[in-house]
Write a protein that holds these residues in place. Structure first.
Motif, mmCIF file in Angstrom:
data_model
loop_
_atom_site.group_PDB
_atom_site.id
_atom_site.type_symbol
_atom_site.label_atom_id
_atom_site.label_comp_id
_atom_site.label_asym_id
_atom_site.label_seq_id
_atom_site.Cartn_x
_atom_site.Cartn_y
_atom_site.Cartn_z
ATOM 1 N N ALA A 58 0.755 -1.346 -0.145
ATOM 2 C CA ALA A 58 -0.035 -0.240 0.183
ATOM 3 C C ALA A 58 0.700 1.216 -0.158
ATOM 4 O O ALA A 58 0.725 2.227 -0.632
ATOM 5 C CB ALA A 58 -0.992 -0.034 1.545
ATOM 6 N N VAL A 59 2.116 1.346 0.913
ATOM 7 C CA VAL A 59 2.936 2.243 0.661
ATOM 8 C C VAL A 59 3.544 2.523 -0.638
ATOM 9 O O VAL A 59 3.733 3.556 -1.208
ATOM 10 C CB VAL A 59 3.977 2.227 2.007
ATOM 11 N N GLY A 60 3.862 1.440 -1.029
ATOM 12 C CA GLY A 60 4.807 1.258 -2.408
ATOM 13 C C GLY A 60 3.435 2.060 -3.574
ATOM 14 O O GLY A 60 4.000 2.830 -4.347
ATOM 15 N N HIS A 61 2.309 1.423 -3.612
ATOM 16 C CA HIS A 61 1.309 2.091 -4.365
ATOM 17 C C HIS A 61 1.190 3.597 -4.354
ATOM 18 O O HIS A 61 1.131 4.270 -5.201
ATOM 19 C CB HIS A 61 -0.099 1.310 -3.985
ATOM 20 N N ALA A 62 1.082 4.094 -2.997
ATOM 21 C CA ALA A 62 1.198 5.574 -3.076
ATOM 22 C C ALA A 62 2.414 6.202 -3.312
ATOM 23 O O ALA A 62 2.328 7.341 -4.066
ATOM 24 C CB ALA A 62 0.880 6.047 -1.384
ATOM 25 N N LEU A 83 1.374 -2.788 11.447
ATOM 26 C CA LEU A 83 2.102 -1.441 12.062
ATOM 27 C C LEU A 83 3.419 -1.134 11.242
ATOM 28 O O LEU A 83 3.750 0.155 11.055
ATOM 29 C CB LEU A 83 2.249 -1.612 13.386
ATOM 30 N N ASN A 84 4.273 -1.935 10.898
ATOM 31 C CA ASN A 84 5.467 -1.455 10.187
ATOM 32 C C ASN A 84 5.366 -0.827 8.935
ATOM 33 O O ASN A 84 6.052 0.247 8.751
ATOM 34 C CB ASN A 84 6.319 -2.741 9.898
ATOM 35 N N GLY A 85 4.358 -1.259 8.115
ATOM 36 C CA GLY A 85 3.975 -0.492 6.763
ATOM 37 C C GLY A 85 3.403 0.948 7.217
ATOM 38 O O GLY A 85 3.629 1.749 6.527
ATOM 39 N N LEU A 86 2.563 0.923 8.268
ATOM 40 C CA LEU A 86 1.786 2.215 8.579
ATOM 41 C C LEU A 86 2.855 3.186 9.083
ATOM 42 O O LEU A 86 2.931 4.472 8.886
ATOM 43 C CB LEU A 86 0.939 2.094 9.663
ATOM 44 N N TYR A 87 4.064 2.863 9.686
ATOM 45 C CA TYR A 87 5.205 3.734 10.133
ATOM 46 C C TYR A 87 5.887 3.942 9.020
ATOM 47 O O TYR A 87 6.523 5.137 9.071
ATOM 48 C CB TYR A 87 5.882 2.964 11.333
ATOM 49 N N ASP A 88 6.001 3.004 8.179
ATOM 50 C CA ASP A 88 6.722 3.594 6.906
ATOM 51 C C ASP A 88 5.993 4.800 6.243
ATOM 52 O O ASP A 88 6.646 5.583 5.573
ATOM 53 C CB ASP A 88 6.882 2.526 5.958
#
Length: 595
Positions: A58-62, A83-88
């Motif tokens: 999801a982060v990569g998509h953004a 959580l880890n991706g959310l913090y990313d």
């Protein structure tokens, strides 16, 4: 068709926000929403091997698309894994929305199975917006606010939906007290810098004799303006790690990435400037900025709260980077020729020579700098690049020349290992007609990449362009941490901590129906890149790289840190003879740059 549920309303709202795919994993707490996704047929649900990787996707998509990345998980462990991706996303300032299931409202507070206080769990990471939906009527407004918050604040938003709310009948929003009707609409603000601020910034720049730029991701659309201003005043251009893709590093004033993993030219530019212009950067490596008081500073940023966060500035310009630089350009006095410009161009040329010399330094068996450098010049102009965390970041920052318009992303501020394959998958799914190259170390691949290669093997037959090339630097070592221990702690290598299990990444790729290429000869790395970029399926290039290639910080700080590394290597004993020889070679190469 049966009765419409709240879950169907959720899917409708996601469609209204233009969401094309959701990354996640199933579970009883979110299964009603998954059923609604099945019935609707869109957005597409992308099943991952682990929820952490769903969050990274999801982060990569953004990052690759500029839109909002959406992740989905069940309650309890699924939510924790996000959580880890959310913090990313939080730390790299990108918009994502997490939709998390929860146990039914009737059992909350009973220490029920998988019951976690999700509002408190996400309090820090989603400080701008997190909300549990407690009634069907809330669904549209909470989702709308989540997307608007993610876009406006450039960070994570969390929506928690109890299972019984998902199963409730779709609400009719009556026009009455206590009911709020919202719209799935958002438009970015157009921040125009104030004239007085521009004039103050120009005054500082005009007073400077040795101007340096620090360009970050906030300048992603501003290279023409950065280039025009730098050429007008002979400024040296450095970048943050996240700003690297937005500067043409072939330009004679482009000094490359700054910081511990940066270039010798960036060390010269940042160390000798008397004026610093920060454009869209929040880079935390403050020890590589000019010492406070050594340079007067101007900062341009779309986020007024970010200005002055990393360095004391005299002039603040709040606005979008390209427009602000365009307005600043006519206010700045031209200095096309100067001793400083000559100094910068000389430092850049020295760096290019040093980079080539280091890539050509013999290693056992393959120098990782060469492995990455050989991709430069071969990288397709429509490629997308994903980079993992570890020593590979150093070689990416120093050796990979990105063609104009080629995006490259990584977990920069959080610096979480395992991001490259999820990022690359997000990029590929967003634009299947473009080739993807993912650069990883063996530690990152063992942490998350090996599992998500299964996802690659599942999805690639549907891609218009099958090219998805993964390069793994296999040195059997957590090399970055090993060199950090030597440099920062003065400690010798700790084998139980640093050695990695032997694993054949190329053979594993073949087991999955992909192509595997193993390279243990530096003369064959170029041919391996050629074969991979011409293949009819995803390819994993396993480079048997040398863990003893040192991760020196850029000149002029390299000598002190190099001595600390050498002292630690001496403590490790005779087995480090090769590493000491390489370190001595690298230090000697850098010493030649001293003016």
């Amino acid at each position: 068709m049966g009765e419409r549920l709240v879950a169907d309303v959720i899917v409708d709202r996601l469609q209204a926000w233009g969401v094309q795919r959701i990354f996640g994993y199933s579970g009883d707490g979110i299964n009603t929403v998954l059923g609604a996704l099945r019935r609707a047929g869109a957005p597409r649900f992308v099943q991952v091997r682990h929820e952490e990787n769903a969050a990274f996707m999801a982060v990569g998509h953004a990052k690759y698309t500029g839109g909002v990345g959406v992740m989905l998980s069940t309650q309890g462990p699924g939510a924790v894994h996000l959580l880890n991706g959310l913090y990313d996303a939080k730390m790299d300032s990108v918009p994502v929305v997490a939709i998390i299931g929860q146990q039914s409202r009737t059992v909350l507070g009973s220490a029920y199975m998988q019951e976690i206080d999700l509002l408190n769990l996400t309090r820090d990471v989603a400080s701008s917006f997190r909300q549990q939906v407690n009634s069907p009527e809330q669904i549209p407004l909470v989702l709308d606010r989540a997307f608007k918050s993610a876009l406006a604040d450039r960070g994570p938003a969390v929506v928690i939906i109890p299972h019984d709310v998902q199963q409730a009948p779709a609400p009719e929003l009556e026009h009455e007290h206590g009911i709020i009707t919202t719209a799935p609409v958002w438009s970015p603000p157009n921040l125009v810098p104030g004239q007085a601020d521009l004039e103050a910034a120009a005054a500082v720049i005009n007073d400077g004799a040795r101007v340096a730029f620090l360009v970050g991701q906030g300048a992603r659309e501003a290279w023409p303006q950065v280039k025009a201003l730098a050429e007008k005043i002979g400024a040296g251009i450095t970048t943050s790690l996240m700003g690297k893709p937005y500067v043409d590093e072939s330009h004679p004033l482009a000094a490359g990435v700054m910081g511990h993993l940066g270039t010798s030219a960036s060390g010269v530019v940042m160390g000798e400037c008397d004026t610093l212009l920060i454009v869209g950067s929040n880079d935390p490596w403050t020890e590589f900025y000019p010492p406070p008081g050594a340079a007067r500073a101007v900062q341009i940023d779309i986020d007024a709260a970010a200005i002055g966060n990393r360095y004391p500035v005299e002039a603040a310009v709040t606005g979008e980077a390209a427009a602000s630089l365009e307005s600043l350009l006519p206010l700045v006095e031209p200095r096309p020729e100067s001793a400083w410009r000559t100094r910068v161009e000389g430092a850049v040329q020295d760096w290019h020579r040093l980079a080539a010399e280091r890539a050509g330094t013999p290693a056992r068996p393959v120098n990782p700098e060469l492995a990455v450098r050989e991709l430069s010049g071969r990288l397709p102009g429509n490629a997308q690049v994903a980079v993992d965390v570890g020593s590979v970041v150093y070689w990416y920052a120093r050796q990979l020349r990105l063609p104009a318009g080629v995006p490259a992303h990584l977990s920069s501020t959080l610096a979480s290992m395992g991001c490259s394959i999820p990022y690359g998958l997000a990029a590929k799914l967003a634009d299947p007609e473009r080739p993807v190259i993912a650069l990883s170390g063996d530690g990152a691949m063992q942490m998350a990449g090996v599992a998500e290669l299964i996802t690659v093997s599942r999805l690639w037959p549907d891609w218009a362009d099958p090219r998805f090339v993964v390069m793994v630097l296999n040195n059997g070592e957590l090399a970055e941490v090993t060199w950090e221990q030597r440099e920062m702690e003065g400690d010798p290598r700790f084998d139980q901590s640093q050695a990695l299990p032997d694993f054949s990444y190329a053979r594993y790729a073949e087991l999955l129906g992909l192509q595997g290429i193993r390279v243990d000869d530096p003369a064959k790395i170029g041919a391996a890149w050629d074969a991979a970029l011409d293949a009819d399926r995803p390819v994993l290039i396993e480079v048997m790289s040398d863990p003893d290639v040192p991760l020196l910080p850029p000149f002029p700080g390299g000598k002190e840190q190099g001595q600390s590394m050498m002292d630690a290597l001496v403590k490790e004993g005779p087995a480090t003879q090769h590493a000491r020889e390489l370190l001595e070679t690298y230090l000697g190469q850098e010493e030649d740059l001293v003016p």
